[in-house]
Design an enzyme around this catalytic site. Sequence first.
Site, PDB file in Angstrom:
ATOM      1  N   GLY A   3      34.843  35.204  38.956  1.00  0.00           N
ATOM      2  CA  GLY A   3      35.607  35.050  37.795  1.00  0.00           C
ATOM      3  C   GLY A   3      35.781  36.309  36.821  1.00  0.00           C
ATOM      4  O   GLY A   3      35.117  37.250  37.000  1.00  0.00           O
TER       5      GLY A   3
ATOM      6  N   GLY B   4      35.092  38.401  34.227  1.00  0.00           N
ATOM      7  CA  GLY B   4      34.168  38.505  33.434  1.00  0.00           C
ATOM      8  C   GLY B   4      34.466  39.313  32.446  1.00  0.00           C
ATOM      9  O   GLY B   4      33.935  39.513  31.214  1.00  0.00           O
ATOM     10  N   ARG B   5      35.563  40.066  32.432  1.00  0.00           N
ATOM     11  CA  ARG B   5      35.738  41.079  31.422  1.00  0.00           C
ATOM     12  C   ARG B   5      37.148  41.522  31.430  1.00  0.00           C
ATOM     13  O   ARG B   5      37.796  42.700  31.301  1.00  0.00           O
ATOM     14  CB  ARG B   5      34.868  42.356  31.436  1.00  0.00           C
ATOM     15  CG  ARG B   5      35.151  43.082  32.940  1.00  0.00           C
ATOM     16  CD  ARG B   5      34.416  44.256  32.798  1.00  0.00           C
ATOM     17  NE  ARG B   5      34.307  45.070  34.231  1.00  0.00           N
ATOM     18  CZ  ARG B   5      34.023  46.125  34.287  1.00  0.00           C
ATOM     19  NH1 ARG B   5      33.725  47.018  33.245  1.00  0.00           N
ATOM     20  NH2 ARG B   5      33.826  46.626  35.423  1.00  0.00           N
TER      21      ARG B   5
ATOM     22  N   LYS C 228      41.490  44.833  31.897  1.00  0.00           N
ATOM     23  CA  LYS C 228      40.017  44.954  32.333  1.00  0.00           C
ATOM     24  C   LYS C 228      39.220  45.678  31.125  1.00  0.00           C
ATOM     25  O   LYS C 228      39.635  46.779  30.510  1.00  0.00           O
ATOM     26  CB  LYS C 228      40.183  45.981  33.497  1.00  0.00           C
ATOM     27  CG  LYS C 228      38.746  45.839  34.028  1.00  0.00           C
ATOM     28  CD  LYS C 228      38.957  46.719  35.616  1.00  0.00           C
ATOM     29  CE  LYS C 228      37.767  46.817  36.205  1.00  0.00           C
ATOM     30  NZ  LYS C 228      38.040  47.274  37.846  1.00  0.00           N
TER      31      LYS C 228
ATOM     32  N   ASP D 145      28.527  42.015  29.268  1.00  0.00           N
ATOM     33  CA  ASP D 145      28.845  42.248  27.834  1.00  0.00           C
ATOM     34  C   ASP D 145      30.534  42.038  27.789  1.00  0.00           C
ATOM     35  O   ASP D 145      31.113  42.126  26.638  1.00  0.00           O
ATOM     36  CB  ASP D 145      28.559  43.539  27.099  1.00  0.00           C
ATOM     37  CG  ASP D 145      29.137  44.736  28.076  1.00  0.00           C
ATOM     38  OD1 ASP D 145      29.880  44.684  28.982  1.00  0.00           O
ATOM     39  OD2 ASP D 145      28.600  45.947  27.680  1.00  0.00           O
ATOM     40  N   GLY D 146      31.245  42.099  29.114  1.00  0.00           N
ATOM     41  CA  GLY D 146      32.625  41.893  28.533  1.00  0.00           C
ATOM     42  C   GLY D 146      33.433  43.292  28.576  1.00  0.00           C
ATOM     43  O   GLY D 146      34.859  42.932  28.556  1.00  0.00           O
TER      44      GLY D 146
ATOM     45  N   ASP E 110      35.638  39.331  46.721  1.00  0.00           N
ATOM     46  CA  ASP E 110      36.483  39.165  45.624  1.00  0.00           C
ATOM     47  C   ASP E 110      37.499  40.475  45.303  1.00  0.00           C
ATOM     48  O   ASP E 110      38.180  40.565  44.415  1.00  0.00           O
ATOM     49  CB  ASP E 110      35.656  38.935  44.321  1.00  0.00           C
ATOM     50  CG  ASP E 110      34.517  39.753  44.331  1.00  0.00           C
ATOM     51  OD1 ASP E 110      33.759  39.941  45.435  1.00  0.00           O
ATOM     52  OD2 ASP E 110      34.352  40.485  43.460  1.00  0.00           O
TER      53      ASP E 110
HETATM   54  P1  AMP Z   1      33.801  44.167  40.291  1.00  0.00           P
HETATM   55  O1  AMP Z   1      32.411  45.015  40.760  1.00  0.00           O
HETATM   56  O2  AMP Z   1      34.491  44.981  39.136  1.00  0.00           O
HETATM   57  O3  AMP Z   1      34.354  43.542  41.345  1.00  0.00           O
HETATM   58  O4  AMP Z   1      33.063  42.880  39.354  1.00  0.00           O
HETATM   59  C1  AMP Z   1      32.351  41.884  39.876  1.00  0.00           C
HETATM   60  C2  AMP Z   1      32.283  40.656  38.942  1.00  0.00           C
HETATM   61  O5  AMP Z   1      31.436  41.055  37.939  1.00  0.00           O
HETATM   62  C3  AMP Z   1      33.337  40.225  38.443  1.00  0.00           C
HETATM   63  O6  AMP Z   1      33.296  38.748  37.967  1.00  0.00           O
HETATM   64  C4  AMP Z   1      33.554  40.870  36.937  1.00  0.00           C
HETATM   65  O7  AMP Z   1      34.396  40.384  35.993  1.00  0.00           O
HETATM   66  C5  AMP Z   1      32.028  41.060  36.609  1.00  0.00           C
HETATM   67  N1  AMP Z   1      31.822  41.964  35.764  1.00  0.00           N
HETATM   68  C6  AMP Z   1      31.712  43.425  35.925  1.00  0.00           C
HETATM   69  N2  AMP Z   1      31.384  43.889  34.872  1.00  0.00           N
HETATM   70  C7  AMP Z   1      31.160  43.294  33.831  1.00  0.00           C
HETATM   71  C8  AMP Z   1      30.852  43.342  32.592  1.00  0.00           C
HETATM   72  N3  AMP Z   1      30.560  44.384  31.888  1.00  0.00           N
HETATM   73  N4  AMP Z   1      30.901  42.138  31.771  1.00  0.00           N
HETATM   74  C9  AMP Z   1      31.106  41.020  32.228  1.00  0.00           C
HETATM   75  N5  AMP Z   1      31.343  40.703  33.718  1.00  0.00           N
HETATM   76  C10 AMP Z   1      31.391  41.848  34.285  1.00  0.00           C
HETATM   77 MG    MG Z   2      36.383  42.939  41.268  1.00  0.00          MG
END
Ligand code: AMP
Ligand code: MG
EC number: 2.7.7.-
Length: 502
Positions: A99, A101-102, A122, A134-135, A264
Amino acid sequence: MAAIPDSTVGTNTAVSGLESTFADELGALTVPWQGAHAPNPTLLVLNEQLAASLRLNVDALRREDGVGVLSGSTAPAGATPVAMAYAGHQFGGYAPLLGDGRALLLGELVNSDGQRVDLHLKGSGRTPFSRGGDGFAVVGPMLREYLVSEAMYALGIPTTRALSVVATGQSVRRYGTEPGAVLARVAASHLRVGTFEYAVRQGEVLQPLADYAIARHYPKLTELPTTGDSNRYLTFFEAVVEAQASLVAHWMRIGFVHGVMNTDNTTISGQTIDYGPCAFLDAFDPAAVFSSIDHSGRYAFGNQPAVLKWNLARFAETLLTLIDSTPDDAITAVSAVLDTFDERYAGHYAAGMAAKLGVAGEPLDRALVDDLLTLMEEHGADWTGTFRALADELRGNSMPLDGLVPRERIGPWLERWRGVLTKQGRGAAETADVMDCVNPLYIPRNHQLDAALRAATDGELAPFEKLLEVVTHPFAPRDEWADYITPAPASFNKTFQTFCGT
Ligand code: AMP
Ligand code: MG
């Protein structure tokens, strides 16, 4: 999950007219949410041309209200931002709940071409899907996504686009402390293979999700029946296989390494999404990996088509119950479609490589491509530079190619290539010009992008702005841009790495 805020519907009028068909029709896949407060938001870059195509008011976006929306601090008037739920296979392992997350989906806009697109943030703070994160996001990586996605767009490759990056004025802990930032991106949608992997385990939402995706991305298929041999869902699967086979062929022709091809990060629309640990090749090397966490080379340059096919198999699994109520028949049907992937990919790749070599109108001899790639790999020839050097060769300038592959090695190949070109009857100069329209001169070179992002992190935006200007005009040479052609020095490439989730 954290509590849902009482009301997230915004009153900020800098962006108006957002619609929310996804959240309205598929509420089970969304959580209404609000962005974090940005203490001192500053607009670092705004894509005015994109804003205009979305019929957004550029002046309003630049004002305090607009920057408030683009930072996630305030929700646009009438809109209900949501975080989207999805699952995904990450490096081959299944994560049942990822989902946003940020990130937040602010809503949808219909652009000047009549296409519905998502407006998405983002780095806008924690959500119920943040897990340990940390979002937040930081300036360097958000400007990186901005620049690389816009370069891809200029290269004619299906991609999400970047509307803005706002610095939040907040410090974020990464490798040390870095300035926080929020990227606003625009996508055909944020539906991913991972959205289906999540939905299939929720049960009832699967069919509405598939129907939504079909109506939004493959609207002609809505006319097909829901059962039978060529039913809507099987044809939908085939359409996504085709869109993604075409996309990965684009990456392979341009020398792009996505870096984190988890399910994803594989879209239903066929757009490139999520520019994290991505990079462009310098020296051609099928084993090239830039991501700091890809120890096994799963997402190496040359593995990308095979990994994509694997991701599409995961997608197929989510659609089985919709395709046929008899499991064995559903498996037979999706397998037959998945089996077409190799041929589809090969066709797109051959067409792309034929164009790069100036060969038109006749089926390309695959050995001509493979033998060139073998020479390039043996001599570590720069991917982007080689194809421009071949056009120069046709114009009678041998110097660029001589700097890449020794003449005694490439001579016989050049003769074969010239033989094919002679047969097609187009003049050498004209062929060279046609090649230069598909083979870029300027790409985001890793060392230059790295330097521009470091400067931007320290508050100096000029190198970023210059590089952005260069890579969004990739084809026509300009004398004053000579410095942007050269690959990174070997010493840089030895240690260069890219990072996920930064
Ligand atoms: P990504 O590698 O950008 O495709 O992210 C994979 C997952 O990690 C997704 O669910 C993102 O929302 C979550 N995510 C990545 N960085 C963060 C962050 N700093 N805080 C919260 N969720 C994160
Ligand atoms: Mg992603």
